[in-house]
Design a protein around this motif. Structure first.
Motif, PDB file in Angstrom:
ATOM      1  N   LYS A   1      40.648 -30.079 -26.583  1.00 45.79           N
ATOM      2  CA  LYS A   1      40.206 -28.951 -25.776  1.00 45.79           C
ATOM      3  C   LYS A   1      40.592 -29.189 -24.324  1.00 45.79           C
ATOM      4  O   LYS A   1      40.387 -30.281 -23.784  1.00 45.79           O
ATOM      5  CB  LYS A   1      38.687 -28.798 -25.887  1.00 45.79           C
ATOM      6  CG  LYS A   1      38.122 -27.579 -25.177  1.00 45.79           C
ATOM      7  CD  LYS A   1      38.501 -26.295 -25.880  1.00 45.79           C
ATOM      8  CE  LYS A   1      37.822 -25.092 -25.237  1.00 45.79           C
ATOM      9  NZ  LYS A   1      38.266 -23.820 -25.844  1.00 45.79           N
TER      10      LYS A   1
ATOM     11  N   ARG B   1      39.510 -28.172 -21.045  1.00 43.34           N
ATOM     12  CA  ARG B   1      38.450 -27.544 -20.261  1.00 43.34           C
ATOM     13  C   ARG B   1      38.845 -27.516 -18.791  1.00 43.34           C
ATOM     14  O   ARG B   1      39.180 -28.549 -18.206  1.00 43.34           O
ATOM     15  CB  ARG B   1      37.139 -28.298 -20.454  1.00 43.34           C
ATOM     16  CG  ARG B   1      36.697 -28.376 -21.912  1.00 43.34           C
ATOM     17  CD  ARG B   1      35.359 -29.075 -22.059  1.00 43.34           C
ATOM     18  NE  ARG B   1      35.034 -29.288 -23.457  1.00 43.34           N
ATOM     19  CZ  ARG B   1      34.525 -28.358 -24.261  1.00 43.34           C
ATOM     20  NH1 ARG B   1      34.281 -27.141 -23.779  1.00 43.34           N
ATOM     21  NH2 ARG B   1      34.266 -28.627 -25.525  1.00 43.34           N
TER      22      ARG B   1
ATOM     23  N   ARG C   1      45.070 -22.409 -14.807  1.00 45.65           N
ATOM     24  CA  ARG C   1      45.208 -21.388 -15.857  1.00 45.65           C
ATOM     25  C   ARG C   1      46.641 -20.865 -15.933  1.00 45.65           C
ATOM     26  O   ARG C   1      47.172 -20.631 -17.022  1.00 45.65           O
ATOM     27  CB  ARG C   1      44.227 -20.245 -15.607  1.00 45.65           C
ATOM     28  CG  ARG C   1      42.772 -20.613 -15.880  1.00 45.65           C
ATOM     29  CD  ARG C   1      41.864 -19.393 -15.884  1.00 45.65           C
ATOM     30  NE  ARG C   1      40.478 -19.780 -16.108  1.00 45.65           N
ATOM     31  CZ  ARG C   1      39.607 -20.029 -15.138  1.00 45.65           C
ATOM     32  NH1 ARG C   1      39.981 -19.921 -13.859  1.00 45.65           N
ATOM     33  NH2 ARG C   1      38.368 -20.386 -15.418  1.00 45.65           N
TER      34      ARG C   1
ATOM     35  N   SER D   1      46.488 -20.754 -26.655  1.00 44.91           N
ATOM     36  CA  SER D   1      45.459 -19.959 -25.996  1.00 44.91           C
ATOM     37  C   SER D   1      44.464 -19.470 -27.039  1.00 44.91           C
ATOM     38  O   SER D   1      44.853 -18.949 -28.088  1.00 44.91           O
ATOM     39  CB  SER D   1      46.091 -18.758 -25.280  1.00 44.91           C
ATOM     40  OG  SER D   1      45.084 -17.909 -24.762  1.00 44.91           O
ATOM     41  N   GLU D   2      43.178 -19.652 -26.743  1.00 46.39           N
ATOM     42  CA  GLU D   2      42.126 -19.225 -27.663  1.00 46.39           C
ATOM     43  C   GLU D   2      41.321 -18.070 -27.084  1.00 46.39           C
ATOM     44  O   GLU D   2      40.127 -17.940 -27.328  1.00 46.39           O
ATOM     45  CB  GLU D   2      41.216 -20.415 -27.993  1.00 46.39           C
ATOM     46  CG  GLU D   2      41.957 -21.563 -28.676  1.00 46.39           C
ATOM     47  CD  GLU D   2      41.043 -22.703 -29.073  1.00 46.39           C
ATOM     48  OE1 GLU D   2      40.136 -23.046 -28.288  1.00 46.39           O
ATOM     49  OE2 GLU D   2      41.230 -23.245 -30.180  1.00 46.39           O
TER      50      GLU D   2
ATOM     51  N   GLN E   1      39.053 -15.915 -24.970  1.00 44.01           N
ATOM     52  CA  GLN E   1      37.926 -16.199 -24.089  1.00 44.01           C
ATOM     53  C   GLN E   1      37.443 -17.640 -24.203  1.00 44.01           C
ATOM     54  O   GLN E   1      36.716 -18.128 -23.339  1.00 44.01           O
ATOM     55  CB  GLN E   1      36.766 -15.244 -24.414  1.00 44.01           C
ATOM     56  CG  GLN E   1      37.081 -13.785 -24.146  1.00 44.01           C
ATOM     57  CD  GLN E   1      37.396 -13.529 -22.674  1.00 44.01           C
ATOM     58  OE1 GLN E   1      36.738 -14.068 -21.787  1.00 44.01           O
ATOM     59  NE2 GLN E   1      38.425 -12.722 -22.414  1.00 44.01           N
ATOM     60  N   ARG E   2      37.847 -18.324 -25.253  1.00 46.56           N
ATOM     61  CA  ARG E   2      37.407 -19.714 -25.443  1.00 46.56           C
ATOM     62  C   ARG E   2      38.274 -20.714 -24.692  1.00 46.56           C
ATOM     63  O   ARG E   2      38.002 -21.913 -24.713  1.00 46.56           O
ATOM     64  CB  ARG E   2      37.388 -20.055 -26.934  1.00 46.56           C
ATOM     65  CG  ARG E   2      36.327 -19.293 -27.717  1.00 46.56           C
ATOM     66  CD  ARG E   2      36.357 -19.690 -29.176  1.00 46.56           C
ATOM     67  NE  ARG E   2      37.611 -19.278 -29.813  1.00 46.56           N
ATOM     68  CZ  ARG E   2      37.984 -19.650 -31.034  1.00 46.56           C
ATOM     69  NH1 ARG E   2      37.214 -20.473 -31.733  1.00 46.56           N
ATOM     70  NH2 ARG E   2      39.118 -19.215 -31.549  1.00 46.56           N
ATOM     71  N   GLY E   3      39.332 -20.245 -24.050  1.00 53.72           N
ATOM     72  CA  GLY E   3      40.137 -21.131 -23.217  1.00 53.72           C
ATOM     73  C   GLY E   3      41.407 -21.612 -23.890  1.00 53.72           C
ATOM     74  O   GLY E   3      42.062 -20.875 -24.626  1.00 53.72           O
TER      75      GLY E   3
ATOM     76  N   ARG F   1      43.742 -25.063 -25.719  1.00 58.91           N
ATOM     77  CA  ARG F   1      43.702 -26.298 -26.490  1.00 58.91           C
ATOM     78  C   ARG F   1      45.133 -26.830 -26.619  1.00 58.91           C
ATOM     79  O   ARG F   1      46.091 -26.048 -26.673  1.00 58.91           O
ATOM     80  CB  ARG F   1      43.118 -26.024 -27.876  1.00 58.91           C
ATOM     81  CG  ARG F   1      42.827 -27.259 -28.711  1.00 58.91           C
ATOM     82  CD  ARG F   1      42.224 -26.875 -30.056  1.00 58.91           C
ATOM     83  NE  ARG F   1      40.925 -26.228 -29.919  1.00 58.91           N
ATOM     84  CZ  ARG F   1      39.775 -26.882 -29.803  1.00 58.91           C
ATOM     85  NH1 ARG F   1      39.769 -28.206 -29.793  1.00 58.91           N
ATOM     86  NH2 ARG F   1      38.639 -26.220 -29.695  1.00 58.91           N
TER      87      ARG F   1
END
Length: 238
Positions: free
Chosen positions: A45, A47, A63, A77-78, A80-82, A84
Motif C-alpha cells: 500500500k 499511503r 499523487r 490506482s484503487e 478512492q482507496r489510493g 498500491r
C-alpha cells in the motif's frame, strides 16, 4: 503556468550535475527507484502520509508522480482507496515476454536491414560499456543493479536504433520497462549458471553479421532464460 522546480544538491551544498528538475519528476524517479529496487514491495500500500515523511514531498506532488507510475504499470490506482505497488506474477511475466519478443524482433529485423556504419559503431560502443560492468557483477549484483540496467537498456536500444517505425519502438519501450522489475529480481537472485555476457556478445555478433534469423532467435532465447530463471520464484510467491 510556471513549473515548480527543485535544485538537487549534494551533502556539501553543491548543485548536482543533473541540475534542476520538477518536483513531480523528482518524486517520480525516487518512487520508481524504490519500486524497482524492492524497497516498496509488490502489492504494498502506498499511503500518501507515509510517503510524505519518507520523501519529504507534498501530497499533491506525490499523487501526480504516482499517476505517472500507473501509466508505467508499476503502480495500481484503487480509486478512492489510493494507490498500491503493482503485483508481480508468472502470468504477467509470460505475457510481457511474449509481446516483447514480437516487438523486439520486428525492430531488430528492420534495423539489420537499414543500419549503417554509425549504427554498427553505436552497438559496439554500447556493448563495450555493458561488458565492463558485467565483468564485475560477481562482486555484488545488488550494488550494481541500477548501473547494469542502464547499460543493458542502452545496449538493447543500440541494436534496434536503425528501426524506422516509431510505433514499434514506442510499444517495445513500454514492454521493456514493464519487464524491468523482473530483470532486477533475476539479476539479484544470481546468474544461475547463465553467461549473460556471452549471450549479449552472441546477439551483437549475429546482428553485426546481418543475420536477422539468428539474431532474433538469440534475442528470444535471451528473454526466455530470464523467464525460466524467474518462474520458480514467482510460482512460490504468495
Amino acid at each position: 503556468m510556471t513549473a515548480t522546480v527543485i535544485v538537487l544538491r549534494d551533502k556539501k551544498g553543491n548543485r548536482r550535475a543533473e541540475g534542476a528538475k520538477t518536483l513531480i519528476e523528482y518524486a517520480y524517479q525516487r518512487l520508481r527507484r524504490d519500486i524497482l529496487g524492492g524497497a516498496l514491495p509488490p502489492r504494498g500500500k502506498l499511503r500518501i502520509e507515509h510517503l510524505r515523511g519518507r520523501y519529504e514531498i507534498g501530497s499533491s506532488t506525490l499523487r501526480e508522480a504516482l499517476t505517472l507510475l500507473v501509466a508505467d504499470a508499476l503502480v495500481v490506482s484503487e480509486g478512492q482507496r489510493g494507490f498500491r505497488v503493482a503485483p508481480i506474477s508468472l502470468e504477467d511475466l509470460q505475457d510481457v515476454t511474449r509481446m516483447r519478443k514480437m516487438m523486439e524482433c520486428l525492430a531488430l529485423r528492420d534495423s539489420i536491414e537499414r543500419g549503417d556504419d554509425q549504427w554498427e559503431a553505436g552497438i559496439l560502443a554500447a556493448h563495450h560499456r555493458l561488458s565492463r560492468i558485467e565483468e564485475r557483477l560477481s562482486d555484488g549484483a545488488e550494488a550494481m543493479a541500477e548501473s547494469w540496467e542502464n547499460r543493458n537498456d542502452l545496449f538493447h536500444k543500440a541494436l534496434i536504433s536503425a528501426c524506422t517505425s516509431r510505433r514499434i519502438l514506442h510499444f517495445r519501450d513500454i514492454l521493456y520497462h514493464q519487464s524491468e522489475r523482473y530483470r532486477r529480481f533475476s539479476l539479484m537472485s544470481g546468474p544461475g549458471g547463465r553467461d549473460i555476457h556471452g549471450e549479449h556478445r552472441a546477439i551483437m555478433d549475429a546482428t553485426l553479421a546481418r543475420d536477422a534469423a539468428v539474431a532474433c532467435r538469440l534475442v528470444e532465447e535471451h528473454m526466455d532464460k530470464t523467464l525460466a530463471a524467474m518462474a520458480p520464484l514467482l510460482a512460490a510467491a504468495p
